[in-house]
Design a protein around this motif. Structure first.
Motif, PDB file in Angstrom:
ATOM      1  N   VAL B  97     -25.258   9.746   5.266  1.00 28.67           N
ATOM      2  CA  VAL B  97     -24.745   9.956   3.905  1.00 28.67           C
ATOM      3  C   VAL B  97     -23.241  10.269   3.954  1.00 28.67           C
ATOM      4  O   VAL B  97     -22.452   9.711   3.169  1.00 28.67           O
ATOM      5  N   ILE B  98     -22.834  11.113   4.891  1.00 33.61           N
ATOM      6  CA  ILE B  98     -21.409  11.450   5.003  1.00 33.61           C
ATOM      7  C   ILE B  98     -20.607  10.223   5.462  1.00 33.61           C
ATOM      8  O   ILE B  98     -19.474   9.993   5.011  1.00 33.61           O
ATOM      9  N   GLY B  99     -21.185   9.432   6.339  1.00 29.14           N
ATOM     10  CA  GLY B  99     -20.523   8.177   6.731  1.00 29.14           C
ATOM     11  C   GLY B  99     -20.303   7.273   5.534  1.00 29.14           C
ATOM     12  O   GLY B  99     -19.242   6.649   5.383  1.00 29.14           O
ATOM     13  N   HIS B 100     -21.302   7.199   4.680  1.00 30.79           N
ATOM     14  CA  HIS B 100     -21.179   6.431   3.428  1.00 30.79           C
ATOM     15  C   HIS B 100     -20.011   6.971   2.588  1.00 30.79           C
ATOM     16  O   HIS B 100     -19.201   6.195   2.056  1.00 30.79           O
ATOM     17  N   HIS B 101     -19.894   8.283   2.502  1.00 30.64           N
ATOM     18  CA  HIS B 101     -18.806   8.860   1.705  1.00 30.64           C
ATOM     19  C   HIS B 101     -17.429   8.576   2.313  1.00 30.64           C
ATOM     20  O   HIS B 101     -16.436   8.465   1.587  1.00 30.64           O
ATOM     21  N   HIS B 102     -17.368   8.496   3.631  1.00 29.58           N
ATOM     22  CA  HIS B 102     -16.101   8.131   4.274  1.00 29.58           C
ATOM     23  C   HIS B 102     -15.574   6.802   3.711  1.00 29.58           C
ATOM     24  O   HIS B 102     -14.371   6.614   3.525  1.00 29.58           O
ATOM     25  N   VAL B 103     -16.499   5.871   3.489  1.00 28.27           N
ATOM     26  CA  VAL B 103     -16.102   4.528   3.026  1.00 28.27           C
ATOM     27  C   VAL B 103     -16.045   4.475   1.504  1.00 28.27           C
ATOM     28  O   VAL B 103     -15.092   3.922   0.925  1.00 28.27           O
ATOM     29  N   ALA B 104     -17.043   5.065   0.850  1.00 26.19           N
ATOM     30  CA  ALA B 104     -17.103   5.015  -0.621  1.00 26.19           C
ATOM     31  C   ALA B 104     -15.879   5.674  -1.261  1.00 26.19           C
ATOM     32  O   ALA B 104     -15.493   5.337  -2.377  1.00 26.19           O
ATOM     33  N   SER B 105     -15.249   6.606  -0.531  1.00 21.42           N
ATOM     34  CA  SER B 105     -14.059   7.301  -1.038  1.00 21.42           C
ATOM     35  C   SER B 105     -12.817   6.426  -1.014  1.00 21.42           C
ATOM     36  O   SER B 105     -11.755   6.840  -1.492  1.00 21.42           O
ATOM     37  N   ASN B 106     -12.911   5.251  -0.404  1.00 19.15           N
ATOM     38  CA  ASN B 106     -11.766   4.349  -0.214  1.00 19.15           C
ATOM     39  C   ASN B 106     -10.780   4.847   0.838  1.00 19.15           C
ATOM     40  O   ASN B 106      -9.671   4.317   0.934  1.00 19.15           O
ATOM     41  N   LEU B 107     -11.163   5.851   1.614  1.00 19.65           N
ATOM     42  CA  LEU B 107     -10.261   6.330   2.663  1.00 19.65           C
ATOM     43  C   LEU B 107     -10.444   5.572   3.980  1.00 19.65           C
ATOM     44  O   LEU B 107      -9.570   5.617   4.839  1.00 19.65           O
ATOM     45  N   HIS B 108     -11.598   4.934   4.169  1.00 20.09           N
ATOM     46  CA  HIS B 108     -11.848   4.193   5.407  1.00 20.09           C
ATOM     47  C   HIS B 108     -12.578   2.897   5.076  1.00 20.09           C
ATOM     48  O   HIS B 108     -13.291   2.827   4.071  1.00 20.09           O
ATOM     49  N   ASP B 109     -12.440   1.936   5.969  1.00 20.18           N
ATOM     50  CA  ASP B 109     -13.137   0.659   5.788  1.00 20.18           C
ATOM     51  C   ASP B 109     -14.339   0.502   6.707  1.00 20.18           C
ATOM     52  O   ASP B 109     -15.333  -0.115   6.324  1.00 20.18           O
ATOM     53  N   VAL B 110     -14.222   0.995   7.914  1.00 17.72           N
ATOM     54  CA  VAL B 110     -15.307   0.855   8.894  1.00 17.72           C
ATOM     55  C   VAL B 110     -15.552   2.204   9.563  1.00 17.72           C
ATOM     56  O   VAL B 110     -14.631   2.796  10.133  1.00 17.72           O
ATOM     57  N   VAL B 111     -16.771   2.683   9.484  1.00 19.12           N
ATOM     58  CA  VAL B 111     -17.122   3.987  10.054  1.00 19.12           C
ATOM     59  C   VAL B 111     -18.331   3.822  10.968  1.00 19.12           C
ATOM     60  O   VAL B 111     -19.317   3.169  10.598  1.00 19.12           O
TER      61      VAL B 111
END
Lengths: 360, 397
Positions: B97-111
């Motif tokens: 879920v936190i990995g999803h938030h890394h990307v959903a926040s637009n701060l990262h593209d690939v986690v």
């Protein structure tokens, strides 16, 4: 593929930074005190929270899953609750990302470090690679001694300069006797080069811009940038006289905030030793390699200008969130970068850029 | 600056090791193998990864308190953003879920979300798990996770008449399904009598009602919609996420003032309801094809199907025994064999996500369920206290 686009600022609406007298209260009570105080500052109730992000160390806390006991005092009853074991600023970054994801609107990040209840050096020993470095005993002070030796050699600095910086730091912290304890703990690191730790808890409440508007919340500051990075676990595999992970974390946080380092009023850093202060000043680009001692002699008031020198008592694990919360208590803060380290010999770093009440 | 729209995210790579009692590799090497397997499926290298989320539960099992940071270089995280998530047994689900938030926040593209456990190397896992309780009140009762699970089973039996035979049916069916999963730690053909007559651990739980202690590693690569399209990747879209926490105290989940019931996994329902809402799930039985439910004990599988809305409260035992959730049933439950057959605690929740994603991607090989379009994964940790849920789909919502 990495990108650090400018970030939508996330408002801070509540904050509390507490230090504790050892033995007076249980960890759970301290966590409750900080969370309740931050919510009071925000004018919010626990029911208003969408999510709770915790940051602590099971090993320092002496409990296998310490968040089982701290999540409820932090406000997590029947709420989205998660724990990050890195620093308090890493937890804040999670809250920021969830708000930017539009998954939540009101979040509280809570972090603590109560070293008086545990044995940090014993924990550090268990953090080491069991096959190689544990037998060598490369705990924090030993690693810092190695790094300080490398720093002095690489940049042709001498120990007397470090002693003088320590003397200034003890004075800045208001410690009456400014004489540096010259006993060596890991040559060339002296006991007087190391900040004393204190028990502390910090809590910060973030809200989405729409929640601020809808609920009429008072904004204490804006998180405009976040960055974090990790280095190799083995101290032997790392750079000894610089901290590239901190450079990366700072670069990401500044890029996301659209700021240059020259536009910062201050950096509020985890100065666990004189060396860590020097490396942080250089990692932020405020001085060239090996030149932090000169830079600090000229303009030392830019380091920990608002929240005090770590030699007055440094919170363990949560120092960054604690300093950020203290910044939010002031009305004279402009644009500040806050840093927190975690892991053996500061393996991991997080940086948050805060625009305070007095930001242009 | 106006907020950007939430980025859609998808799982584009899945990596697992086999789950066993012993591995030749050390902890770091296990984590690396899972990470590289996930990157290989995604057609990526460590250089493509913007950030790493590390899944690691209690470190006392292995005796290395910075196990995540020990693995940092091996999983390609050095000089990159990395953080460790820890919610006990729910850790892997929470990390996803936190990995999803890394990307959903637009701060990262690939986690990269990765973790490993060598819990089977500890001489006494239940001693360590006995230390999770409040030291002043509940620890003294002799609680560990087996006795806690037994108390939950007793509560469910008392409320709904659930029987030991129904729980045994869970084990029989789960072990059978695991035969198709080469990574499963335990599998085989066992009978209800085998379960009923197996060694009692804490009544009503017997040996076959309980999961093994497994070592292994798991990883997923989560990418933004932009990367999925630019690289032409197949994705299991993360269409809904949810999480919830509850009080540690079992006694507070019983009695007249309770907000949730200890026998019901009501806190898991909170996480599931949010994930369903985001994914547009209103009729779970007709809309969900596969569930990878976190069930370290047979009673948890019964509680899971009830919390997931596949049946009414108290109907889980009879419905599982009737075969409603077998392969070919209305919803296929744990086609991988699930947690009852493999439990590397630090990543068990992530394994649920891996197996749900593999079903969506059509990459589950021998245990692939035909035509899976929607799958759900759950994770549970602490004293059944921390919960996570993800809904994955073949199309984004």
């Amino acid at each position: 593929m990495s990108r650090a686009p400018q970030m939508t600022p996330v408002p801070v609406v509540g904050a509390a930074a507490l230090t504790a007298v050892p033995g007076r209260k249980r960890l759970e009570e301290l966590v409750f005190d900080a969370a309740r105080a931050a919510l009071d500052v925000a004018g919010l109730e626990r029911a208003d929270l969408d999510a709770v992000v915790l940051s602590g160390s099971d090993e320092l806390d002496g409990r296998s899953i310490s968040s089982m006991l701290t999540s409820m005092p932090a406000g997590g009853l029947l709420k989205d609750t998660v724990k990050i074991t890195d620093s308090g600023l890493h937890a804040l970054a999670v809250s920021v990302m969830r708000i930017l994801s539009q998954d939540t609107h009101v979040e509280i990040a809570v972090s603590w470090g109560v070293p008086s209840e545990g044995n940090p050096e014993a924990v550090e020993r268990t953090a080491l690679d069991p096959f190689f470095e544990r037998h060598a005993g490369v705990i924090d002070v030993v690693a810092t001694g190695m790094m300080l030796g490398a720093y002095l050699a690489d940049f042709d600095r001498n120990l007397q300069e470090v002693d003088e910086r320590a003397t200034r730091k003890w004075a800045a912290a208001g410690v009456e006797s400014c004489a540096v304890d010259r006993s060596f703990v890991a040559v060339p690191l002296r006991r007087g080069h190391i900040a004393p730790t204190v028990d502390a808890v910090a809590a910060v409440v973030l809200a989405s811009p729409s929640a601020v508007k809808q609920r009429g919340l008072n904004v204490l500051g804006q998180v405009t940038g976040v960055g974090w990075a990790v280095d190799a676990h083995s101290v032997g595999a790392r750079e000894h006289s610089s901290q590239p992970a901190l450079q990366i974390a700072a670069r990401h946080a500044l890029a996301r905030s659209g700021a240059e380092v020259t536009g910062l009023d201050a950096i509020e850093i985890e100065d666990r030793t004189v060396l860590h202060e020097l490396l942080a000043v250089e990692a932020f680009g405020m001085a060239g390699p090996g030149q932090a001692l000169d830079a600090l002699a000229d303009s030392s008031n830019i380091v920990n200008r608002y929240t005090g020198d770590g030699f007055g008592g440094l919170p363990m694990h949560c120092s960054g969130l604690w300093r950020l919360a203290r910044l939010c208590e002031r009305d004279d803060v402009g644009r500040v970068a806050v840093q927190n380290a975690s892991g053996i010999a500061a393996q991991s770093h997080a940086v948050v850029v805060l625009e305070g009440a007095n930001a242009a | 600056m106006p907020p950007k729209a939430r980025a859609r995210t998808g799982i584009v790579g899945v990596g697992e090791t086999e789950y066993r009692t012993r591995h030749q590799e050390n902890y770091v090497e296990l984590a690396q193998r899972a990470a590289m397997n996930a990157l290989r499926m995604a057609g990526m290298t460590p250089d493509d990864v913007d950030a790493v989320v590390y899944s690691m539960a209690p470190t006392e099992f292995m005796g290395v308190s910075d196990a995540d940071k020990w693995a940092a270089t091996a999983v390609g995280a050095r000089h990159k953003p990395m953080m460790r998530v820890h919610t006990g047994g729910a850790t892997g689900g929470s990390a996803a879920v936190i990995g999803h938030h890394h990307v959903a926040s637009n701060l990262h593209d690939v986690v990269l979300v990765v973790g490993a456990d060598k819990v089977s190397e500890t001489p006494d896992a239940q001693f360590v798990l006995g230390l999770i309780w409040d030291p002043f009140y509940e620890r003294g009762f002799g609680l560990n996770t087996v006795t806690q699970g037994a108390l939950e089973a007793v509560r469910h039996m008392d409320m709904y008449g659930t029987t030991e035979e129904q729980m045994a049916e869970v084990a029989v069916r789960t072990w059978r399904r695991a035969k198709r999963n080469p990574n499963a730690h335990l599998s085989g053909d066992i009978t209800v009598d085998d379960v009923i007559n197996s060694q009692r651990l804490a009544w009503p739980l017997k040996r076959y009602d309980c999961c093994p202690r497994s070592s292994g590693a798991a990883a997923v690569v989560i990418a933004s919609e932009r990367v999925v399209h630019e690289r032409g990747l197949d994705a299991a879209w993360i269409n809904g996420t949810g999480a919830a926490g509850n009080t540690v105290y079992i006694g507070d989940r019983l009695g007249p003032n309770k907000q949730t019931d200890f026998g019901e996994l009501d806190e898991l329902r909170i996480a599931i309801e949010k994930a369903y809402r985001e994914a547009g799930i209103s009729d779970p039985v007709s809309q969900i094809d596969v569930a990878e439910a976190y069930s370290p004990f047979t009673i948890y599988e019964i509680q899971n199907v009830e919390a997931l809305g596949f049946c009414g409260r108290g109907e889980g035992g009879p419905d599982i025994a009737a075969g409603r959730f077998d392969v070919g049933g209305e919803v296929v439950l744990n086609p991988s064999g699930g947690t009852l057959c493999s439990n590397p605690i630090a990543v068990t929740g992530l394994v649920r996500v891996c197996d749900a994603a593999l079903q969506i991607l059509g990459r589950a090989e021998e245990y692939q369920v035909p035509d899976v379009r929607t799958a759900v994964a759950t994770a549970i940790g602490g004293s059944a206290q921390f919960e996570a849920c993800l809904v994955l789909g073949s199309d984004p919502v």
